[in-house]
Design a protein around this motif. Structure first.
Motif, PDB file in Angstrom:
ATOM      1  N   ALA A 191       6.830  -0.720   2.846  1.00  5.50           N
ATOM      2  CA  ALA A 191       6.758  -2.015   3.520  1.00  5.50           C
ATOM      3  C   ALA A 191       6.337  -3.092   2.531  1.00  5.50           C
ATOM      4  CB  ALA A 191       5.767  -1.951   4.673  1.00  5.50           C
ATOM      5  N   GLU A 192       7.100  -4.144   2.473  1.00  4.49           N
ATOM      6  CA  GLU A 192       6.775  -5.278   1.602  1.00  4.49           C
ATOM      7  C   GLU A 192       6.689  -6.527   2.464  1.00  4.49           C
ATOM      8  OE1 GLU A 192       6.776  -5.710  -2.007  1.00  4.49           O
ATOM      9  OE2 GLU A 192       6.651  -3.548  -2.311  1.00  4.49           O
ATOM     10  N   THR A 193       5.694  -6.566   3.323  1.00  8.64           N
ATOM     11  CA  THR A 193       5.514  -7.720   4.191  1.00  8.64           C
ATOM     12  C   THR A 193       4.334  -8.540   3.684  1.00  8.64           C
ATOM     13  OG1 THR A 193       3.946  -6.618   5.656  1.00  8.64           O
ATOM     14  CG2 THR A 193       6.297  -6.336   6.164  1.00  8.64           C
ATOM     15  N   GLU A 194       4.195  -9.742   4.206  1.00 10.37           N
ATOM     16  CA  GLU A 194       3.049 -10.570   3.820  1.00 10.37           C
ATOM     17  C   GLU A 194       1.741  -9.848   4.150  1.00 10.37           C
ATOM     18  OE1 GLU A 194       3.133 -14.689   4.996  1.00 10.37           O
ATOM     19  OE2 GLU A 194       5.317 -14.732   4.793  1.00 10.37           O
ATOM     20  N   LEU A 195       1.718  -9.163   5.283  1.00  7.00           N
ATOM     21  CA  LEU A 195       0.504  -8.454   5.682  1.00  7.00           C
ATOM     22  C   LEU A 195       0.184  -7.320   4.719  1.00  7.00           C
ATOM     23  CD1 LEU A 195      -1.830  -7.960   7.638  1.00  7.00           C
ATOM     24  CD2 LEU A 195      -0.277  -6.548   8.992  1.00  7.00           C
ATOM     25  N   THR A 196       1.166  -6.483   4.403  1.00  3.55           N
ATOM     26  CA  THR A 196       0.880  -5.355   3.513  1.00  3.55           C
ATOM     27  C   THR A 196       0.510  -5.839   2.116  1.00  3.55           C
ATOM     28  OG1 THR A 196       3.219  -5.043   2.942  1.00  3.55           O
ATOM     29  CG2 THR A 196       2.349  -3.737   4.766  1.00  3.55           C
ATOM     30  N   LEU A 197       1.141  -6.894   1.654  1.00  3.78           N
ATOM     31  CA  LEU A 197       0.800  -7.427   0.330  1.00  3.78           C
ATOM     32  C   LEU A 197      -0.584  -8.060   0.333  1.00  3.78           C
ATOM     33  CD1 LEU A 197       4.288  -8.860  -0.688  1.00  3.78           C
ATOM     34  CD2 LEU A 197       3.215  -6.716  -1.432  1.00  3.78           C
ATOM     35  N   ALA A 198      -0.972  -8.677   1.452  1.00  3.79           N
ATOM     36  CA  ALA A 198      -2.309  -9.268   1.566  1.00  3.79           C
ATOM     37  C   ALA A 198      -3.390  -8.190   1.587  1.00  3.79           C
ATOM     38  CB  ALA A 198      -2.398 -10.128   2.828  1.00  3.79           C
ATOM     39  N   LEU A 199      -3.016  -6.990   1.954  1.00  2.00           N
ATOM     40  CA  LEU A 199      -3.983  -5.901   2.084  1.00  2.00           C
ATOM     41  C   LEU A 199      -3.974  -4.943   0.900  1.00  2.00           C
ATOM     42  CD1 LEU A 199      -3.434  -5.061   5.852  1.00  2.00           C
ATOM     43  CD2 LEU A 199      -5.314  -6.352   4.824  1.00  2.00           C
ATOM     44  N   VAL A 200      -3.319  -5.305  -0.184  1.00  2.00           N
ATOM     45  CA  VAL A 200      -3.140  -4.388  -1.307  1.00  2.00           C
ATOM     46  C   VAL A 200      -4.471  -3.886  -1.866  1.00  2.00           C
ATOM     47  CG1 VAL A 200      -2.972  -6.106  -3.161  1.00  2.00           C
ATOM     48  CG2 VAL A 200      -1.739  -3.944  -3.341  1.00  2.00           C
ATOM     49  N   ASP A 201      -5.515  -4.683  -1.818  1.00  2.00           N
ATOM     50  CA  ASP A 201      -6.812  -4.265  -2.344  1.00  2.00           C
ATOM     51  C   ASP A 201      -7.812  -3.907  -1.257  1.00  2.00           C
ATOM     52  OD1 ASP A 201      -6.085  -4.596  -5.023  1.00  2.00           O
ATOM     53  OD2 ASP A 201      -6.451  -6.746  -4.911  1.00  2.00           O
ATOM     54  N   ARG A 202      -7.339  -3.732  -0.022  1.00  2.00           N
ATOM     55  CA  ARG A 202      -8.230  -3.446   1.100  1.00  2.00           C
ATOM     56  C   ARG A 202      -8.056  -2.010   1.563  1.00  2.00           C
ATOM     57  NH1 ARG A 202     -10.167  -8.086   3.920  1.00  2.00           N
ATOM     58  NH2 ARG A 202     -11.392  -6.516   5.004  1.00  2.00           N
ATOM     59  N   ARG A 203      -9.120  -1.460   2.112  1.00  2.00           N
ATOM     60  CA  ARG A 203      -9.014  -0.165   2.781  1.00  2.00           C
ATOM     61  C   ARG A 203      -8.371  -0.412   4.145  1.00  2.00           C
ATOM     62  NH1 ARG A 203     -14.254   2.734   3.716  1.00  2.00           N
ATOM     63  NH2 ARG A 203     -14.600   0.755   4.715  1.00  2.00           N
ATOM     64  N   THR A 204      -7.452   0.455   4.511  1.00  2.00           N
ATOM     65  CA  THR A 204      -6.768   0.312   5.792  1.00  2.00           C
ATOM     66  C   THR A 204      -6.837   1.638   6.553  1.00  2.00           C
ATOM     67  OG1 THR A 204      -4.650   0.838   4.738  1.00  2.00           O
ATOM     68  CG2 THR A 204      -5.176  -1.498   5.013  1.00  2.00           C
ATOM     69  N   GLU A 205      -6.680   1.533   7.871  1.00  2.00           N
ATOM     70  CA  GLU A 205      -6.699   2.726   8.715  1.00  2.00           C
ATOM     71  C   GLU A 205      -5.623   2.607   9.781  1.00  2.00           C
ATOM     72  OE1 GLU A 205     -10.540   3.291  10.486  1.00  2.00           O
ATOM     73  OE2 GLU A 205     -11.581   3.228   8.563  1.00  2.00           O
ATOM     74  N   VAL A 206      -5.034   3.748  10.129  1.00  2.00           N
ATOM     75  CA  VAL A 206      -4.075   3.815  11.231  1.00  2.00           C
ATOM     76  C   VAL A 206      -4.387   5.078  12.040  1.00  2.00           C
ATOM     77  CG1 VAL A 206      -2.300   5.056   9.919  1.00  2.00           C
ATOM     78  CG2 VAL A 206      -1.631   3.628  11.846  1.00  2.00           C
ATOM     79  N   SER A 207      -4.139   4.993  13.331  1.00  2.00           N
ATOM     80  CA  SER A 207      -4.373   6.132  14.215  1.00  2.00           C
ATOM     81  C   SER A 207      -3.044   6.606  14.778  1.00  2.00           C
ATOM     82  CB  SER A 207      -5.302   5.700  15.353  1.00  2.00           C
ATOM     83  OG  SER A 207      -5.423   6.730  16.295  1.00  2.00           O
ATOM     84  N   VAL A 208      -2.837   7.923  14.765  1.00  2.00           N
ATOM     85  CA  VAL A 208      -1.620   8.509  15.330  1.00  2.00           C
ATOM     86  C   VAL A 208      -2.054   9.530  16.388  1.00  2.00           C
ATOM     87  CG1 VAL A 208       0.488   9.813  14.883  1.00  2.00           C
ATOM     88  CG2 VAL A 208      -0.381   8.204  13.156  1.00  2.00           C
ATOM     89  N   ARG A 209      -1.526   9.367  17.577  1.00  2.00           N
ATOM     90  CA  ARG A 209      -1.832  10.295  18.674  1.00  2.00           C
ATOM     91  C   ARG A 209      -0.585  11.108  18.982  1.00  2.00           C
ATOM     92  NH1 ARG A 209      -5.589  10.997  22.800  1.00  2.00           N
ATOM     93  NH2 ARG A 209      -4.756  11.709  24.793  1.00  2.00           N
TER      94      ARG A 209
END
Length: 185
Positions: A87-105
């Motif tokens: 993904a090369e979106t503004e959001l993903t690029l803005a988060l390049v140096d951030r820890r991220t989390e996703v939940s999958v159920r």
């Protein structure tokens, strides 16, 4: 009528999807997962990334997922990582140096049917639902050390299993496609 926000619930269409691999129901599932096109592609993507992949919380709400797809948790992690890296979106690029989390159920059809009705006012289960959490305009007040919650992805076992059989797809490939799809929304 105001509906709660959700990103997507997709249905398979012959015009937009073709099987990526045939599934041999007589063969072993666990070893076959690592032979699928999806697994190989995601492993390459996930190991060549410069951007850190999200932390992934997998809720195996329906233990039957382990029978249907013994490597579901590993495959899920690889699919999320591959989608995040691709993904090369503004959001993903803005988060390049951030820890991220996703939940999958990994849920059953009844669980997804209830969510589908509550959030989309549609009867019955669908294959995947996505619920976004992080929006670009909400990042400004978040401390830099705090993880950014990307959202939740929910898959319905019965629907995914039926679609894989009906579409002559390897369950691992179909599952991977839906996780990637849910992640990109």
């Amino acid at each position: 009528m105001l509906m709660k926000q959700t990103w997507c619930a997709i249905l398979w269409s012959e015009a937009s999807s073709t099987p990526t691999a045939k599934w041999n129901p007589d063969g072993g599932r666990e070893s076959a997962i690592k032979q699928t096109t999806a697994w190989k592609m995601m492993t390459v993507l996930a190991t060549t990334a410069e951007r850190p992949e999200p932390a992934i919380d997998i809720d195996m709400a329906t233990p039957a997922w382990r029978e249907f797809l013994p490597g579901a948790e590993d495959l899920c992690r690889a699919a999320v990582a591959a989608a995040w890296i691709a993904a090369e979106t503004e959001l993903t690029l803005a988060l390049v140096d951030r820890r991220t989390e996703v939940s999958v159920r990994l849920a059953d059809d009844d669980d997804v049917a209830a969510l589908n009705f509550d959030y989309r006012e549609r009867q019955g289960p669908t294959n995947v639902l996505s619920f976004p959490a992080a929006l670009e305009n909400e990042l400004t007040g978040l401390p830099p050390e705090a993880p950014v919650l990307l959202g939740d992805i929910v898959l319905a076992l019965g629907v995914v299993e039926r679609e894989a059989v009906t579409q002559s797809k390897a369950p691992a490939d179909h599952f991977s496609h839906l996780v990637v799809h849910g992640m990109l929304h």
